[in-house]
Motif scaffolding. Structure first.
Motif, PDB file in Angstrom:
ATOM      1  N   SER A 131       7.608  10.564 -11.006  1.00 47.40           N
ATOM      2  CA  SER A 131       6.857  11.810 -11.170  1.00 47.40           C
ATOM      3  C   SER A 131       6.849  12.361 -12.580  1.00 47.40           C
ATOM      4  O   SER A 131       6.097  13.290 -12.886  1.00 47.40           O
ATOM      5  CB  SER A 131       7.434  12.877 -10.224  1.00 47.40           C
ATOM      6  N   GLY A 132       7.684  11.823 -13.471  1.00 46.86           N
ATOM      7  CA  GLY A 132       7.765  12.349 -14.825  1.00 46.86           C
ATOM      8  C   GLY A 132       8.578  13.628 -14.938  1.00 46.86           C
ATOM      9  O   GLY A 132       8.590  14.261 -15.994  1.00 46.86           O
ATOM     10  N   THR A 133       9.279  14.006 -13.868  1.00 45.34           N
ATOM     11  CA  THR A 133      10.085  15.226 -13.880  1.00 45.34           C
ATOM     12  C   THR A 133      11.527  14.975 -14.312  1.00 45.34           C
ATOM     13  O   THR A 133      12.290  15.926 -14.480  1.00 45.34           O
ATOM     14  CB  THR A 133      10.098  15.870 -12.486  1.00 45.34           C
ATOM     15  N   HIS A 134      11.900  13.704 -14.444  1.00 44.50           N
ATOM     16  CA  HIS A 134      13.247  13.351 -14.871  1.00 44.50           C
ATOM     17  C   HIS A 134      13.168  12.418 -16.066  1.00 44.50           C
ATOM     18  O   HIS A 134      12.135  11.790 -16.315  1.00 44.50           O
ATOM     19  CB  HIS A 134      14.028  12.702 -13.731  1.00 44.50           C
ATOM     20  N   ALA A 135      14.262  12.350 -16.797  1.00 50.04           N
ATOM     21  CA  ALA A 135      14.290  11.523 -18.004  1.00 50.04           C
ATOM     22  C   ALA A 135      15.698  11.006 -18.226  1.00 50.04           C
ATOM     23  O   ALA A 135      16.637  11.394 -17.539  1.00 50.04           O
ATOM     24  CB  ALA A 135      13.838  12.344 -19.209  1.00 50.04           C
ATOM     25  N   LEU A 136      15.821  10.102 -19.190  1.00 52.03           N
ATOM     26  CA  LEU A 136      17.136   9.551 -19.511  1.00 52.03           C
ATOM     27  C   LEU A 136      17.232   9.160 -20.974  1.00 52.03           C
ATOM     28  O   LEU A 136      16.224   8.871 -21.633  1.00 52.03           O
ATOM     29  CB  LEU A 136      17.451   8.333 -18.621  1.00 52.03           C
TER      30      LEU A 136
ATOM     31  N   PRO B 140       0.829  -1.217   0.000  1.00 50.17           N
ATOM     32  CA  PRO B 140       0.000   0.000   0.000  1.00 50.17           C
ATOM     33  C   PRO B 140       0.857   1.258   0.000  1.00 50.17           C
ATOM     34  O   PRO B 140       1.852   1.363   0.730  1.00 50.17           O
ATOM     35  CB  PRO B 140      -0.800  -0.134   1.300  1.00 50.17           C
ATOM     36  N   GLY B 141       0.467   2.186  -0.854  1.00 50.32           N
ATOM     37  CA  GLY B 141       1.203   3.432  -0.977  1.00 50.32           C
ATOM     38  C   GLY B 141       2.277   3.429  -2.023  1.00 50.32           C
ATOM     39  O   GLY B 141       2.777   4.501  -2.399  1.00 50.32           O
ATOM     40  N   SER B 142       2.669   2.247  -2.520  1.00 48.47           N
ATOM     41  CA  SER B 142       3.683   2.190  -3.564  1.00 48.47           C
ATOM     42  C   SER B 142       3.093   2.657  -4.884  1.00 48.47           C
ATOM     43  O   SER B 142       1.868   2.710  -5.071  1.00 48.47           O
ATOM     44  CB  SER B 142       4.220   0.764  -3.707  1.00 48.47           C
ATOM     45  N   PHE B 143       3.978   2.979  -5.824  1.00 51.55           N
ATOM     46  CA  PHE B 143       3.510   3.416  -7.141  1.00 51.55           C
ATOM     47  C   PHE B 143       2.673   2.327  -7.809  1.00 51.55           C
ATOM     48  O   PHE B 143       1.587   2.603  -8.330  1.00 51.55           O
ATOM     49  CB  PHE B 143       4.704   3.784  -8.019  1.00 51.55           C
ATOM     50  N   ALA B 144       3.165   1.084  -7.787  1.00 49.25           N
ATOM     51  CA  ALA B 144       2.442  -0.012  -8.435  1.00 49.25           C
ATOM     52  C   ALA B 144       1.080  -0.233  -7.777  1.00 49.25           C
ATOM     53  O   ALA B 144       0.071  -0.475  -8.470  1.00 49.25           O
ATOM     54  CB  ALA B 144       3.279  -1.285  -8.380  1.00 49.25           C
TER      55      ALA B 144
ATOM     56  N   LEU C  95      10.823   9.267 -16.730  1.00 48.34           N
ATOM     57  CA  LEU C  95      10.688   8.340 -15.607  1.00 48.34           C
ATOM     58  C   LEU C  95       9.287   8.417 -15.000  1.00 48.34           C
ATOM     59  O   LEU C  95       8.901   9.450 -14.439  1.00 48.34           O
ATOM     60  CB  LEU C  95      11.734   8.653 -14.527  1.00 48.34           C
ATOM     61  N   LYS C  96       8.553   7.304 -15.108  1.00 45.21           N
ATOM     62  CA  LYS C  96       7.192   7.244 -14.575  1.00 45.21           C
ATOM     63  C   LYS C  96       6.915   5.924 -13.867  1.00 45.21           C
ATOM     64  O   LYS C  96       5.756   5.526 -13.706  1.00 45.21           O
ATOM     65  CB  LYS C  96       6.174   7.463 -15.705  1.00 45.21           C
ATOM     66  N   SER C  97       7.969   5.212 -13.471  1.00 45.94           N
ATOM     67  CA  SER C  97       7.818   3.976 -12.705  1.00 45.94           C
ATOM     68  C   SER C  97       9.123   3.740 -11.950  1.00 45.94           C
ATOM     69  O   SER C  97      10.096   4.467 -12.121  1.00 45.94           O
ATOM     70  CB  SER C  97       7.493   2.789 -13.615  1.00 45.94           C
ATOM     71  N   ASP C  98       9.146   2.704 -11.113  1.00 50.22           N
ATOM     72  CA  ASP C  98      10.266   2.507 -10.188  1.00 50.22           C
ATOM     73  C   ASP C  98      11.516   1.933 -10.836  1.00 50.22           C
ATOM     74  O   ASP C  98      12.616   2.070 -10.275  1.00 50.22           O
ATOM     75  CB  ASP C  98       9.825   1.576  -9.052  1.00 50.22           C
ATOM     76  N   VAL C  99      11.389   1.283 -11.980  1.00 49.70           N
ATOM     77  CA  VAL C  99      12.535   0.587 -12.568  1.00 49.70           C
ATOM     78  C   VAL C  99      13.573   1.574 -13.076  1.00 49.70           C
ATOM     79  O   VAL C  99      13.240   2.519 -13.800  1.00 49.70           O
ATOM     80  CB  VAL C  99      12.083  -0.306 -13.743  1.00 49.70           C
ATOM     81  N   ILE C 100      14.821   1.348 -12.720  1.00 50.03           N
ATOM     82  CA  ILE C 100      15.898   2.154 -13.291  1.00 50.03           C
ATOM     83  C   ILE C 100      17.230   1.460 -13.030  1.00 50.03           C
ATOM     84  O   ILE C 100      17.394   0.716 -12.053  1.00 50.03           O
ATOM     85  CB  ILE C 100      15.913   3.587 -12.722  1.00 50.03           C
ATOM     86  N   ALA C 101      18.177   1.686 -13.920  1.00 50.09           N
ATOM     87  CA  ALA C 101      19.536   1.168 -13.779  1.00 50.09           C
ATOM     88  C   ALA C 101      20.460   2.069 -14.585  1.00 50.09           C
ATOM     89  O   ALA C 101      20.017   2.936 -15.338  1.00 50.09           O
ATOM     90  CB  ALA C 101      19.626  -0.275 -14.271  1.00 50.09           C
ATOM     91  N   GLY C 102      21.770   1.844 -14.394  1.00 47.75           N
ATOM     92  CA  GLY C 102      22.745   2.545 -15.204  1.00 47.75           C
ATOM     93  C   GLY C 102      23.077   3.957 -14.774  1.00 47.75           C
ATOM     94  O   GLY C 102      23.688   4.707 -15.542  1.00 47.75           O
ATOM     95  N   LEU C 103      22.702   4.361 -13.562  1.00 47.54           N
ATOM     96  CA  LEU C 103      22.995   5.710 -13.102  1.00 47.54           C
ATOM     97  C   LEU C 103      24.320   5.763 -12.349  1.00 47.54           C
ATOM     98  O   LEU C 103      24.759   4.778 -11.761  1.00 47.54           O
ATOM     99  CB  LEU C 103      21.875   6.217 -12.186  1.00 47.54           C
ATOM    100  N   GLU C 104      24.936   6.922 -12.360  1.00 44.90           N
ATOM    101  CA  GLU C 104      26.136   7.153 -11.564  1.00 44.90           C
ATOM    102  C   GLU C 104      25.748   7.211 -10.088  1.00 44.90           C
ATOM    103  O   GLU C 104      24.675   7.703  -9.732  1.00 44.90           O
ATOM    104  CB  GLU C 104      26.809   8.454 -11.979  1.00 44.90           C
ATOM    105  N   GLU C 105      26.645   6.726  -9.239  1.00 45.85           N
ATOM    106  CA  GLU C 105      26.343   6.688  -7.804  1.00 45.85           C
ATOM    107  C   GLU C 105      26.060   8.081  -7.252  1.00 45.85           C
ATOM    108  O   GLU C 105      25.135   8.274  -6.455  1.00 45.85           O
ATOM    109  CB  GLU C 105      27.500   6.043  -7.046  1.00 45.85           C
TER     110      GLU C 105
ATOM    111  N   ALA D  17       9.738  12.286  -5.510  1.00 46.47           N
ATOM    112  CA  ALA D  17       9.440  10.993  -6.127  1.00 46.47           C
ATOM    113  C   ALA D  17      10.036  10.973  -7.533  1.00 46.47           C
ATOM    114  O   ALA D  17       9.326  10.851  -8.534  1.00 46.47           O
ATOM    115  CB  ALA D  17       7.936  10.762  -6.157  1.00 46.47           C
ATOM    116  N   TRP D  18      11.344  11.063  -7.619  1.00 49.54           N
ATOM    117  CA  TRP D  18      12.008  11.263  -8.906  1.00 49.54           C
ATOM    118  C   TRP D  18      11.847  10.081  -9.849  1.00 49.54           C
ATOM    119  O   TRP D  18      11.883  10.244 -11.076  1.00 49.54           O
ATOM    120  CB  TRP D  18      13.492  11.564  -8.696  1.00 49.54           C
ATOM    121  N   ARG D  19      11.645   8.883  -9.306  1.00 48.81           N
ATOM    122  CA  ARG D  19      11.490   7.709 -10.168  1.00 48.81           C
ATOM    123  C   ARG D  19      10.144   7.697 -10.906  1.00 48.81           C
ATOM    124  O   ARG D  19      10.041   7.079 -11.968  1.00 48.81           O
ATOM    125  CB  ARG D  19      11.584   6.428  -9.345  1.00 48.81           C
TER     126      ARG D  19
END
Length: 406
Positions: free
Chosen positions: A396-401, A31-35, A370-380, A392-394
């Motif tokens: 919210s649609g405010t970030h992209a790649l 409960p409360g998660s994006f999914a 970005l509009k869901s929790d999945v992500i990889a390949g980012l710098e630490e 909620a950067w993963r």
């Protein structure tokens, strides 16, 4: 082109990959998660929107009510044995039928929801609602909106821009999708340019262009995401690839039937091309060039049943694998394609993108807001800064790649 999934009929999307990697499958039962929010809130609201958008009869209304009750209060039910794809979904869903919707993998549950929604309104039936896109009113309203008009006018300022600046602007416009008004205005010193670039958590755009040097007779596969306001900049980017000889041929892949509300089908591509050709100025010229490109084979539309399957790209059938293998570069647009590319698993955000996509046949690029929790390949350091932001950067649609694996 459509085809059945020759190699995937017995696989239950996500579990095989999860067992190999140890990365958790994303579920919807927290409960409360994006999914959880998608199944608990977004899907019930969508059922109501579809009910209101068409004058469906009693039978469709009762079926939609039953689907809503099943999601909220019941367990996942299989398709009726009379349905044309009953056998396929029986294989895909054998682990999930009879259990709460929220306990199924998120990717599977979302995909099956849309299949069941289409069944409820008799999209696949033989009656008068056969083939009627339940999401068409939403797509058409967006395409006719004032925002698209403004964005198309902004193209005139790019007509005489230097080649690199124009290419960057159009790539960013395609990336941001429904924030395309930012992309069309990307010029040096423009505040909108800074905003768009600042939202990028990864940017391999230089690698992308290196893979597509002008005059190299490349074939580019573009797997579309949304119709309407997002498809327009995708089409304009395709024109850029063809007109400036980054590609000799582009194959645009779309869904074979309505899916995830606004995903593009052939009819949506036609609507987008018509919208462009009817526009004045540079937008109209682009539309006419694309129309002609279709006629001579430089731009081709294809589809495949796999695009509506609840499976990651790692389980794509051989015929589609061969098509992507033959392309110089496959560009996957949007969030859902990214989820399928990485298996909809909760990877460590710094896991190497190249390693996770090594299975993909040929070079692959992801353009994703970005509009869901999945992500990889980012710098630490990037991940640490994003986490410190408290947003909620993963999702919210405010970030992209832009991520590319050559």
């Amino acid at each position: 082109m459509t085809a059945e999934h020759s190699r995937t009929s017995g696989k239950e999307g996500g579990h095989a990959a999860a067992a190999r990697t140890g990365a958790p499958v994303i579920l919807s039962n927290e409960p409360g998660s994006f999914a959880w929010g998608v199944l608990a809130k977004r899907h019930p609201a969508l059922i109501q929107q579809v009910r209101d958008a068409f004058p469906y009869g009693r039978r469709q209304h009762e079926a939609l009510d039953a689907l809503l009750d099943e999601i909220v209060n019941g367990v996942v039910q299989p398709l009726a044995s009379s349905e044309r794809d009953h056998g396929q979904w029986s294989a895909w869903g054998r682990e999930h039928f009879g259990r709460p919707w929220f306990d199924a993998p998120f990717l599977w549950a979302e995909s099956y929801f849309y299949r069941r929604l289409l069944g409820a309104i008799e999209y696949f039936g033989t009656g008068p609602w056969q083939g009627v896109d339940p999401f068409a009113p939403f797509k058409q309203a967006e395409l006719r909106g004032a925002a698209v008009e403004e964005e198309l006018r902004a193209l005139d300022a790019l007509a005489d821009a230097p080649g690199d600046a124009r290419a960057t602007a159009l790539l960013r416009a395609s990336l941001w999708g429904n924030r395309a008004d930012l992309g069309f205005r990307v010029t040096e010193g423009d505040p909108a340019s800074a905003d768009a670039a600042g939202g990028l958590v990864a940017d391999d755009s230089s690698v992308l262009w290196q893979l597509l040097p002008p005059g190299a007779h490349s074939t580019v596969a573009v797997v579309a995401d949304n119709a309407g306001r997002e498809l327009i900049p995708d089409l304009i980017l395709i024109d850029q690839l063809l007109e400036h000889r980054h590609a000799e041929r582009v194959v645009l892949y779309v869904k074979p039937y309505p899916y995830f509300v606004s995903d593009a089908m052939t009819s949506d591509v036609v609507d987008g091309l018509r919208r462009l050709t009817q526009a004045p100025g540079e937008a109209g010229a682009i539309g006419r060039r694309l129309w002609q490109a279709m006629a001579v084979g430089h731009l081709e539309i294809r589809t495949h049943s796999f695009f509506c399957a609840p499976l990651p790209y790692e389980e794509m059938p051989d015929d589609l694998r061969h098509e992507f293998e033959a392309a110089t570069l496959t560009m996957l647009k949007g969030d859902l394609n990214y989820r399928r590319l990485l298996g909809d698993l909760m990877w460590d955000a710094t896991a190497p993108f190249a390693d996770l996509t090594a299975y993909f046949p040929g070079a692959v690029a992801s353009l994703r807001t970005l509009k869901s929790d999945v992500i990889a390949g980012l710098e630490e350091g990037t991940v640490e800064a994003l986490e410190r932001s408290g947003t909620a950067w993963r999702t919210s649609g405010t970030h992209a790649l832009i991520q590319v694996r050559p």
